[in-house]
Design an enzyme around this catalytic site. Structure first.
Site, PDB file in Angstrom:
ATOM      1  N   ASP A   9       0.807  -1.201   0.137  1.00 20.17           N
ATOM      2  CA  ASP A   9      -0.029   0.018  -0.066  1.00 20.17           C
ATOM      3  C   ASP A   9       0.903   1.363  -0.034  1.00 20.17           C
ATOM      4  O   ASP A   9       1.567   1.387   0.921  1.00 20.17           O
ATOM      5  CB  ASP A   9      -0.829  -0.153   1.172  1.00 20.17           C
ATOM      6  CG  ASP A   9      -1.957   0.845   1.192  1.00 20.17           C
ATOM      7  OD1 ASP A   9      -2.846   0.902   2.112  1.00 20.17           O
ATOM      8  OD2 ASP A   9      -2.012   2.006   0.479  1.00 20.17           O
ATOM      9  N   ASP A 111      -2.974   2.182  -6.015  1.00 17.96           N
ATOM     10  CA  ASP A 111      -1.818   2.308  -5.340  1.00 17.96           C
ATOM     11  C   ASP A 111      -1.714   1.086  -4.164  1.00 17.96           C
ATOM     12  O   ASP A 111      -1.127   1.224  -3.246  1.00 17.96           O
ATOM     13  CB  ASP A 111      -1.979   3.669  -4.444  1.00 17.96           C
ATOM     14  CG  ASP A 111      -3.155   3.590  -3.685  1.00 17.96           C
ATOM     15  OD1 ASP A 111      -4.160   2.838  -3.805  1.00 17.96           O
ATOM     16  OD2 ASP A 111      -3.396   4.371  -2.537  1.00 17.96           O
ATOM     17  N   GLU A 112      -2.552   0.115  -4.776  1.00 18.95           N
ATOM     18  CA  GLU A 112      -2.426  -1.273  -3.970  1.00 18.95           C
ATOM     19  C   GLU A 112      -2.176  -2.382  -4.459  1.00 18.95           C
ATOM     20  O   GLU A 112      -2.819  -2.614  -5.625  1.00 18.95           O
ATOM     21  CB  GLU A 112      -3.732  -1.274  -3.060  1.00 18.95           C
ATOM     22  CG  GLU A 112      -3.699  -0.241  -1.814  1.00 18.95           C
ATOM     23  CD  GLU A 112      -5.141  -0.602  -1.315  1.00 18.95           C
ATOM     24  OE1 GLU A 112      -5.509  -1.881  -1.005  1.00 18.95           O
ATOM     25  OE2 GLU A 112      -5.873   0.475  -0.819  1.00 18.95           O
TER      26      GLU A 112
END
Length: 395
Positions: A9, A111-112
């Site tokens: 993350d 973003d993960e």
DNA sequence: TCTGGGGTCCTAGGACCC
DNA sequence: TCTGGGGTCCTAGGACCC
């Protein structure tokens, strides 16, 4: 079999990535080190906080709140605009680096990522791999990540959400009691703001309370979702890391209008612009749609939508707009003030790649051709270079 | 100067069929 | 002559995520 899962993350992704970009382009201030947020355009009524620096967080600023509220909490806050081009670029850089560790990467969002390392550890430990990834991302890409380690996706994701930033956490099944059950039930993944009050009324306040609650009672109360959240509270998740690229199941665009609109002609104009964007994206995926959905939001923030099936699956701007326009007309009540308009297409299928034969619909071929020409002009000269006549009419 | 925009999945209820 | 029950498909609305 015991799996080895990582969840990665990016810390304050939008803000960190902009910080890195700015530093690279000569900026001397690292906006991660000052009270700063990424936010939308307030004048266009899109003024909400999309990301915040740790310093901004210290002032109690939370993601999703209006910017004016954030300014009240911290008058010296610096507000920056988001930039999706930059985000995509850094997201891709991260993905590329991660590919050096495993092919089994699920891009869960911009973003993960989830990584299935089960078959890729060799003689190394999962902890060592995580440390190396965290260090390399920081050194080579310039931003920090949190990494969660466990034997399934849910636990890895919960772990990466522990203390931030730039941290590695484990949450193995034998750690659930100590590390997860004491958390507020609202911290559990997939447990949103609508469910929490109901659970509170049932006396369920922590994840542990939910885990120990009667499963059937929870299912009775919340249906399928109840089963999921009970399993999550107990750390149960057998879902696979979905590393294969999948085309979307629907494509949509929506816009909050700078001012409320209560005139159907104006709404139709906006609808056309949105339909153009949607069908352009649809064609890029080489998909065609079977249904169209139009969404409206009133100035009182009430949402409603209408959808309908198309006679034949298509990606044609003209055909999809015709349907969208019909839906808008049947649902719009004259005089209602509209704040947001949205169009989406669903029930997508692969476009047939073969050439149309002579015997096939001439009209269809014509529409395809128009779209093709428009798309290539947009690709060549920029999206706004080409617009439908309908949009020029009222200027 | 209240409350973005992109998604996925689920559910309730109605239409329709046998 | 007063009311079945299974199934499918469709739509509107809403939950959740980042």
């Amino acid at each position: 079999m015991d799996r080895k899962i990582l969840h990665i993350d990016v810390n304050n992704a939008f803000l960190s990535w902009l910080a890195v970009y700015k530093l690279k382009n000569g900026e001397t201030v690292d906006i991660r080190t000052i009270p700063a947020i990424i936010g939308g355009d307030e004048e266009a009524r899109k003024g909400i906080v999309l990301a915040k620096s740790m310093k901004a967080k210290e002032f109690g600023i939370v993601t999703g709140e209006p910017i004016y509220q954030a300014k009240r909490k911290c008058p010296q806050i610096q507000v920056f605009k988001g930039n999706f081009e930059i985000y995509r670029e850094y997201s891709n850089k991260l993905y590329k680096l991660l590919l050096e560790y495993t092919d089994k990467i699920e891009r869960f969002s911009i973003d993960e990522c989830f990584l299935d390392m089960t078959e890729y550890l060799m003689k190394d430990t999962l902890e060592n791999k995580a440390k190396e990834i965290k260090r390399r991302v920081k050194e080579e890409l310039g931003f920090t990540v949190n990494i969660g380690l466990s034997s399934n996706k849910l636990l890895a994701k919960m772990a990466s959400d522990f203390e931030k930033p730039d941290k590695i956490h484990t949450l193995y099944p034998n750690e659930i009691q100590n590390k997860m059950w004491n958390l507020k039930v609202s911290e559990l993944f997939m447990l949103g703001r609508k469910t929490v009050p109901t659970l509170y009324n049932m006396g369920i306040k922590t994840i542990g309370d939910l885990a120990k609650a009667d499963r059937n009672l929870i299912i009775k109360k919340f249906g399928k979702h109840g089963n999921l959240m009970w399993e999550y509270a107990n750390g149960i998740d057998n879902s696979e890391v979905n590393y294969k690229y999948e085309k979307p199941k629907g494509v949509g665009n929506s816009i909050t209008l700078p001012m409320d609109v209560c005139n159907i002609e104006k709404l139709e104009e906006i609808l056309l612009e949105l339909t153009e964007q949607v069908t352009y994206r649809l064609r890029k995926y080489e998909l065609i749609a079977n249904s169209v959905n139009v969404q409206l939001r009133t100035k009182e923030f009430k949402d409603f939508s209408h959808q309908g099936k198309l006679d034949v699956a298509t990606s044609s701007t003209k055909q999809i707009y015709a349907k969208a326009k019909k839906l808008l007309e049947e649902m719009y009540k004259e005089g209602t003030f509209i704040r947001l308009v949205g169009v989406r297409v669903d029930n997508l299928e692969e476009k047939e790649r073969r050439q149309l034969s002579l015997f096939e619909d001439n009209e269809k071929k014509k529409l395809d051709k128009i779209d093709k020409v428009m798309d290539s002009l947009k690709d060549k000269y920029g999206y706004d270079s080409i617009i439908y006549a309908g949009r020029l009419k009222k200027k």
